[in-house]
Design a protein around this motif. Sequence first.
Motif, PDB file in Angstrom:
ATOM      1  N   ASP A 255       0.594 -73.437-121.381  1.00 35.65           N
ATOM      2  CA  ASP A 255      -0.537 -73.938-120.599  1.00 35.65           C
ATOM      3  C   ASP A 255      -1.760 -74.135-121.489  1.00 35.65           C
ATOM      4  N   SER A 256      -1.967 -73.195-122.418  1.00 33.07           N
ATOM      5  CA  SER A 256      -3.088 -73.316-123.346  1.00 33.07           C
ATOM      6  C   SER A 256      -2.889 -74.494-124.292  1.00 33.07           C
ATOM      7  N   PHE A 257      -1.642 -74.710-124.729  1.00 32.94           N
ATOM      8  CA  PHE A 257      -1.358 -75.884-125.571  1.00 32.94           C
ATOM      9  C   PHE A 257      -1.743 -77.157-124.824  1.00 32.94           C
ATOM     10  N   THR A 258      -1.318 -77.267-123.575  1.00 30.13           N
ATOM     11  CA  THR A 258      -1.646 -78.452-122.781  1.00 30.13           C
ATOM     12  C   THR A 258      -3.149 -78.641-122.690  1.00 30.13           C
ATOM     13  N   ALA A 259      -3.874 -77.545-122.438  1.00 32.78           N
ATOM     14  CA  ALA A 259      -5.327 -77.636-122.351  1.00 32.78           C
ATOM     15  C   ALA A 259      -5.926 -78.089-123.675  1.00 32.78           C
ATOM     16  N   GLY A 260      -5.436 -77.541-124.790  1.00 32.31           N
ATOM     17  CA  GLY A 260      -5.939 -77.944-126.090  1.00 32.31           C
ATOM     18  C   GLY A 260      -5.700 -79.418-126.365  1.00 32.31           C
ATOM     19  N   LEU A 261      -4.511 -79.889-126.008  1.00 32.66           N
ATOM     20  CA  LEU A 261      -4.168 -81.301-126.188  1.00 32.66           C
ATOM     21  C   LEU A 261      -5.106 -82.199-125.383  1.00 32.66           C
ATOM     22  N   LEU A 262      -5.261 -81.894-124.096  1.00 32.62           N
ATOM     23  CA  LEU A 262      -6.095 -82.726-123.226  1.00 32.62           C
ATOM     24  C   LEU A 262      -7.570 -82.634-123.609  1.00 32.62           C
ATOM     25  N   HIS A 263      -8.021 -81.425-123.959  1.00 34.26           N
ATOM     26  CA  HIS A 263      -9.408 -81.243-124.374  1.00 34.26           C
ATOM     27  C   HIS A 263      -9.728 -82.120-125.580  1.00 34.26           C
ATOM     28  N   HIS A 264      -8.858 -82.097-126.573  1.00 36.86           N
ATOM     29  CA  HIS A 264      -9.120 -82.856-127.802  1.00 36.86           C
ATOM     30  C   HIS A 264      -9.100 -84.354-127.525  1.00 36.86           C
ATOM     31  N   LEU A 265      -8.139 -84.807-126.747  1.00 35.88           N
ATOM     32  CA  LEU A 265      -8.076 -86.231-126.425  1.00 35.88           C
ATOM     33  C   LEU A 265      -9.301 -86.662-125.622  1.00 35.88           C
ATOM     34  N   ALA A 266      -9.739 -85.810-124.693  1.00 34.06           N
ATOM     35  CA  ALA A 266     -10.923 -86.141-123.896  1.00 34.06           C
ATOM     36  C   ALA A 266     -12.171 -86.189-124.765  1.00 34.06           C
ATOM     37  N   ALA A 267     -12.285 -85.236-125.689  1.00 32.53           N
ATOM     38  CA  ALA A 267     -13.457 -85.181-126.562  1.00 32.53           C
ATOM     39  C   ALA A 267     -13.555 -86.431-127.444  1.00 32.53           C
ATOM     40  N   GLN A 268     -12.414 -87.049-127.742  1.00 32.93           N
ATOM     41  CA  GLN A 268     -12.396 -88.269-128.553  1.00 32.93           C
ATOM     42  C   GLN A 268     -12.523 -89.536-127.697  1.00 32.93           C
ATOM     43  N   GLY A 269     -12.685 -89.356-126.386  1.00 34.81           N
ATOM     44  CA  GLY A 269     -12.822 -90.499-125.499  1.00 34.81           C
ATOM     45  C   GLY A 269     -11.549 -91.281-125.295  1.00 34.81           C
ATOM     46  N   LEU A 270     -10.408 -90.607-125.436  1.00 36.22           N
ATOM     47  CA  LEU A 270      -9.115 -91.303-125.388  1.00 36.22           C
ATOM     48  C   LEU A 270      -8.407 -91.189-124.041  1.00 36.22           C
ATOM     49  N   LEU A 271      -8.978 -90.424-123.118  1.00 43.74           N
ATOM     50  CA  LEU A 271      -8.410 -90.327-121.780  1.00 43.74           C
ATOM     51  C   LEU A 271      -9.192 -91.232-120.832  1.00 43.74           C
ATOM     52  N   GLY A 272      -8.580 -91.503-119.683  1.00 46.91           N
ATOM     53  CA  GLY A 272      -9.250 -92.336-118.691  1.00 46.91           C
ATOM     54  C   GLY A 272      -8.550 -93.668-118.509  1.00 46.91           C
ATOM     55  N   GLY A 273      -7.246 -93.639-118.371  1.00 47.40           N
ATOM     56  CA  GLY A 273      -6.464 -94.864-118.216  1.00 47.40           C
ATOM     57  C   GLY A 273      -5.083 -94.680-118.810  1.00 47.40           C
ATOM     58  N   ARG A 274      -4.520 -95.754-119.293  1.00 51.93           N
ATOM     59  CA  ARG A 274      -3.130 -95.761-119.730  1.00 51.93           C
ATOM     60  C   ARG A 274      -2.960 -95.468-121.213  1.00 51.93           C
ATOM     61  N   LEU A 275      -3.909 -94.823-121.845  1.00 48.20           N
ATOM     62  CA  LEU A 275      -3.828 -94.421-123.253  1.00 48.20           C
ATOM     63  C   LEU A 275      -3.707 -95.616-124.195  1.00 48.20           C
ATOM     64  N   THR A 276      -4.327 -96.723-123.847  1.00 45.15           N
ATOM     65  CA  THR A 276      -4.151 -97.952-124.611  1.00 45.15           C
ATOM     66  C   THR A 276      -4.739 -97.851-126.016  1.00 45.15           C
ATOM     67  N   ARG A 277      -5.722 -96.988-126.232  1.00 38.23           N
ATOM     68  CA  ARG A 277      -6.335 -96.862-127.558  1.00 38.23           C
ATOM     69  C   ARG A 277      -5.754 -95.711-128.372  1.00 38.23           C
ATOM     70  N   LEU A 278      -4.787 -95.006-127.802  1.00 40.46           N
ATOM     71  CA  LEU A 278      -4.224 -93.829-128.470  1.00 40.46           C
ATOM     72  C   LEU A 278      -3.289 -94.240-129.603  1.00 40.46           C
ATOM     73  N   ARG A 279      -3.451 -93.592-130.771  1.00 40.51           N
ATOM     74  CA  ARG A 279      -2.593 -93.831-131.919  1.00 40.51           C
ATOM     75  C   ARG A 279      -1.914 -92.526-132.333  1.00 40.51           C
ATOM     76  N   LEU A 280      -0.853 -92.646-133.124  1.00 39.30           N
ATOM     77  CA  LEU A 280      -0.081 -91.458-133.482  1.00 39.30           C
ATOM     78  C   LEU A 280      -0.931 -90.456-134.264  1.00 39.30           C
ATOM     79  N   ASP A 281      -1.846 -90.926-135.098  1.00 39.94           N
ATOM     80  CA  ASP A 281      -2.727 -90.004-135.819  1.00 39.94           C
ATOM     81  C   ASP A 281      -3.596 -89.199-134.857  1.00 39.94           C
ATOM     82  N   ASP A 282      -4.043 -89.827-133.780  1.00 38.48           N
ATOM     83  CA  ASP A 282      -4.826 -89.116-132.763  1.00 38.48           C
ATOM     84  C   ASP A 282      -3.993 -88.014-132.113  1.00 38.48           C
ATOM     85  N   VAL A 283      -2.740 -88.349-131.833  1.00 41.08           N
ATOM     86  CA  VAL A 283      -1.829 -87.377-131.222  1.00 41.08           C
ATOM     87  C   VAL A 283      -1.610 -86.184-132.145  1.00 41.08           C
ATOM     88  N   ALA A 284      -1.368 -86.462-133.416  1.00 42.51           N
ATOM     89  CA  ALA A 284      -1.131 -85.387-134.379  1.00 42.51           C
ATOM     90  C   ALA A 284      -2.332 -84.463-134.470  1.00 42.51           C
TER      91      ALA A 284
END
Length: 320
Positions: A255-284
Amino acid sequence: MSPRQITVLGECVADAFTEPAATASELALRVLPGGGPANTAVALARLGTPARFLARLSGDVFGRLFRAHLEASGVDLSYAVAAAEPSTLAVAELDAQGQAAFSFHAQSTADWQWTAEELARTDLSEAACVHTGSLALVREPGAAAIEGFLVEAGRRATVSIDPNVRPLLVHPDVYRSRLARWCALADILRLSEDDLELLLPGVPLEEACDIWHAAGARLVVITRGAQGALASLDGERVEVPAVRAAVVDTVGAGDSFTAGLLHHLAAQGLLGGRLTRLRLDDVAEACRFAVRVAALTCSVAGPNPPWQSQLEQLAAVDRA
């Protein structure tokens, strides 16, 4: 930048851990507030992400414990429902590696009684992401209402699902029968290697990712405990190693991993739709942050995710 607020929907569970008692004829229990979605909401808020939790909170002793714990962690409970039903209880026994085996007391409890009318009251205009999963997504009568809510949520927000399979309470066949439908609703699917073995026994990680991509999920992340995590974005893969930790127990680590993942993606402005701007480096990068959050959770007893200040202290130690 996109809104960073994340709405989490699901159950609160009273996690009762066995402890040594005065005599052999007694059983001592230490009760901590838990439940996968509740743990994720708490972890998000402690990391600094505005986190709203959609919960049905009983007025019993456990429900009051949940409310106090969530509010103390900074979770927004403005859309929580005051439920007449009792809270869900899980009794946990830990093995030598800190892995917990749970027995659930969950018949007709508050968490599974969601109605479409209750969920329709929720304002998602500021939500970048809606995260759900675990038992609330498979226990009726509320599960159908939650799926309907996700259809509407997906029109404006990223949808994240963690199946969190609990075979002692719900047969894995129930999860298997719904998983393709969830992938069609979800942009992010996060699950553990144990979940994978229950859902697709014997199927290699990469093949499982491709199955779930084909069903609709753009980002699939499989956490592997001490082996770290495998993330797959539209079929592009990256492996992230775990962070070494002195493990007290592993309760709430996923659960904490999930929160960390979502927190980081949100902080980078990458959430809020279909992840169209997400790249593999962002995921890593997000997964590397998430494994640190999970490691700190494993270093303390029970589902007790770290605060942002603890992550900063750990980073300072690493740099020294």
